[in-house]
Design a protein around this motif. Structure first.
Motif, PDB file in Angstrom:
ATOM      1  N   LEU A  96       3.516  11.549  -4.311  1.00 52.24           N
ATOM      2  CA  LEU A  96       4.744  10.643  -4.089  1.00 52.24           C
ATOM      3  C   LEU A  96       6.118  11.011  -4.167  1.00 52.24           C
ATOM      4  N   ILE A 132       1.068   4.916 -13.988  1.00 53.72           N
ATOM      5  CA  ILE A 132       0.394   6.759 -12.660  1.00 53.72           C
ATOM      6  C   ILE A 132      -0.182   7.361 -14.191  1.00 53.72           C
ATOM      7  N   ILE A 191       4.361   3.650   2.871  1.00 57.06           N
ATOM      8  CA  ILE A 191       4.824   2.921   2.383  1.00 57.06           C
ATOM      9  C   ILE A 191       4.429   1.173   3.074  1.00 57.06           C
ATOM     10  N   CYS A 249      -1.696   1.920  -5.048  1.00 62.45           N
ATOM     11  CA  CYS A 249      -1.431   3.025  -5.027  1.00 62.45           C
ATOM     12  C   CYS A 249      -2.244   4.759  -6.105  1.00 62.45           C
ATOM     13  N   GLY A 287      -0.072  10.971  -8.279  1.00 64.39           N
ATOM     14  CA  GLY A 287       1.028  10.499  -7.562  1.00 64.39           C
ATOM     15  C   GLY A 287       1.634  11.985  -7.137  1.00 64.39           C
ATOM     16  N   ASP A 308      -5.337   3.025  -4.994  1.00 63.24           N
ATOM     17  CA  ASP A 308      -5.469   2.294  -3.254  1.00 63.24           C
ATOM     18  C   ASP A 308      -6.794   2.303  -2.874  1.00 63.24           C
ATOM     19  N   TRP A 310       6.367   9.943 -10.249  1.00 64.20           N
ATOM     20  CA  TRP A 310       5.738   8.808 -10.114  1.00 64.20           C
ATOM     21  C   TRP A 310       4.932   8.720 -11.260  1.00 64.20           C
ATOM     22  N   MET A 322      -1.214  -4.459 -10.501  1.00 69.02           N
ATOM     23  CA  MET A 322      -1.314  -2.613  -9.748  1.00 69.02           C
ATOM     24  C   MET A 322      -2.831  -2.160  -9.745  1.00 69.02           C
ATOM     25  N   LEU A 354       6.028   0.761 -12.164  1.00 70.02           N
ATOM     26  CA  LEU A 354       5.840   0.262 -10.406  1.00 70.02           C
ATOM     27  C   LEU A 354       5.875  -1.450 -10.648  1.00 70.02           C
ATOM     28  N   ASP A 390       1.135  -1.532  -0.215  1.00 75.06           N
ATOM     29  CA  ASP A 390      -0.272   0.261   0.308  1.00 75.06           C
ATOM     30  C   ASP A 390       1.181   1.651   0.181  1.00 75.06           C
ATOM     31  N   VAL A 391       0.775   1.555  -1.291  1.00 73.55           N
ATOM     32  CA  VAL A 391       1.796   3.258  -0.959  1.00 73.55           C
ATOM     33  C   VAL A 391       0.977   4.646  -0.784  1.00 73.55           C
ATOM     34  N   ILE A 409      -0.570  -4.143  -5.330  1.00 74.89           N
ATOM     35  CA  ILE A 409      -0.449  -2.690  -5.467  1.00 74.89           C
ATOM     36  C   ILE A 409      -1.044  -2.269  -5.147  1.00 74.89           C
TER      37      ILE A 409
END
Length: 364
Positions: A285, A278, A200, A268, A282, A319, A289, A316, A296, A194-195, A266
């Motif tokens: 981050l 992405i 993280i 994100c 992002g 999130d 990213w 991915m 990723l 979980d970013v 993942i």
């Protein structure tokens, strides 16, 4: 307004698709909606920062005519645990300030729900689960409860509830619903990441499929947390730290005799493309990213090409989508439902359940 909506061009849900909108048990009708009003983005109105600002305003109004019952510590530095304790057993005046702020903030959350329900994909939503950092406290639960009772009192036909799992774990557990269940046959657990904008998290998610084939008893056995916001790493340093955590979890699983599925899920922030990029979202981050030269899932697979004797499969998704998916086993009887995550911003997604089941305790 920016919205990712289900379409023929955004993934068929097959095992090789990132950010798929057709998943094994649900369709992701939309996610990552950004709604503005006269005060700015709705998400900014129900963030953890917004709650602290509202608490600060209440304290200043009291302090202008005497002593602040909460003392001199800035609202931004009062922990959720301390707020919970003040509510339960603190000075009555201090507790009343916190409770009053909870009530006012609950009204803000109720307004956000009303605004979301004006959106095409949210109009028929029957249930909304609320996660994110603010939820992981009694304070957060009371905010959600206040919003739920306000909406119920107005006759709004939607059930608003706290997400069942601790949000730190929900963002890992939901990853097991990104892939078909047959991919777990013969395995005990998977790895999940979980970013977030500050942290993280990596963990081993135990499937507990023999106890509950619907995966309702899945749980995080081990969790590693790195608060990258404290260290200010580059993007490559962050990815290296992430994969090092995953490698240590693989060793821990071997030690504990868990048979890991060759799957790493993942979560994100942002809009996730089919090829694992992405697209946007992002910005919080470490590093860039959203670069078209950064992928990723490919970076993780390069560092961890195999789990045991099997080639690693990395998938991915957004999130908030993954955090919402952790609630799936408890909402299989609900056709249309959504998730809101109150954190740095407002994560959101809405789902349609594919194969409806009877509510618990009922039969046809």
């Amino acid at each position: 307004m920016v919205v990712v909506r289900a379409s023929k061009t955004h993934g068929s849900g097959g095992p090789a698709v990132h950010g798929a909108l057709e998943l094994p048990a649900v369709t992701v009708d939309s996610y990552n909606i950004e709604i503005k009003d006269a005060e700015g983005f709705l998400g900014d109105q129900v963030s953890g920062r917004a709650f602290r600002a509202m608490l600060d305003d209440a304290r200043k109004a009291i302090a202008a005519h005497g002593t602040d019952p909460l003392g001199e510590e800035p609202s931004s530095e009062i922990s959720k645990k301390t707020l919970d304790k003040i509510i339960a057993e603190g000075d009555p005046k201090a507790a009343s300030i916190v409770i009053g702020t909870i009530s006012e903030f609950g009204e803000k959350l109720a307004n956000v729900v009303r605004r979301f329900r004006r959106q095409k994909d949210w109009r028929e939503v029957q249930a909304i689960v609320v996660g994110g950092g603010l939820r992981q406290s009694r304070t957060g639960e009371l905010i959600i409860g206040r919003a739920a009772t306000l909406l119920q009192g107005e006759g709004v036909p939607v059930d608003v509830m706290p997400i069942a799992h601790h949000p730190d774990k929900a963002g890992l557990i939901g990853a097991i619903h990104l892939v078909p269940r047959w991919m777990f046959e013969g395995f005990d657990a998977i790895l999940a990441v979980d970013v977030g904008g500050s942290n993280i998290r990596c963990g081993i998610v135990l499937l507990n499929g023999k106890k509950a084939p619907d995966l309702s008893q899945a749980k995080v056995d081990q969790l590693k947390l790195w608060r990258h916001a404290n260290d200010g790493p580059s993007r490559d340093e962050a990815v290296k730290r992430m994969t090092d955590m995953l490698k240590s979890l693989i060793k821990a699983a071997e030690r504990d005799k868990y048979k890991l599925a060759p799957v790493i899920g993942i979560g994100c922030p942002g809009v996730i493309t089919e090829n694992g990029m992405i697209e946007k979202g992002g910005q919080n981050l470490p590093g860039n990213w959203e670069s078209n030269r950064f992928n990723l899932p490919e970076a993780v697979q390069t560092e961890i090409p195999k789990i045991a004797e099997h080639e690693t499969y990395v998938v991915m998704h957004n999130d908030a989508v993954i955090q919402g998916l952790s609630q799936l086993p408890f909402l299989r009887h609900v056709e249309k439902w959504g998730v809101l995550t109150m954190g740095t911003g407002l994560g959101n997604a809405v789902f349609t359940t594919k194969d409806l089941e009877e509510p618990a305790g009922q039969s046809s």
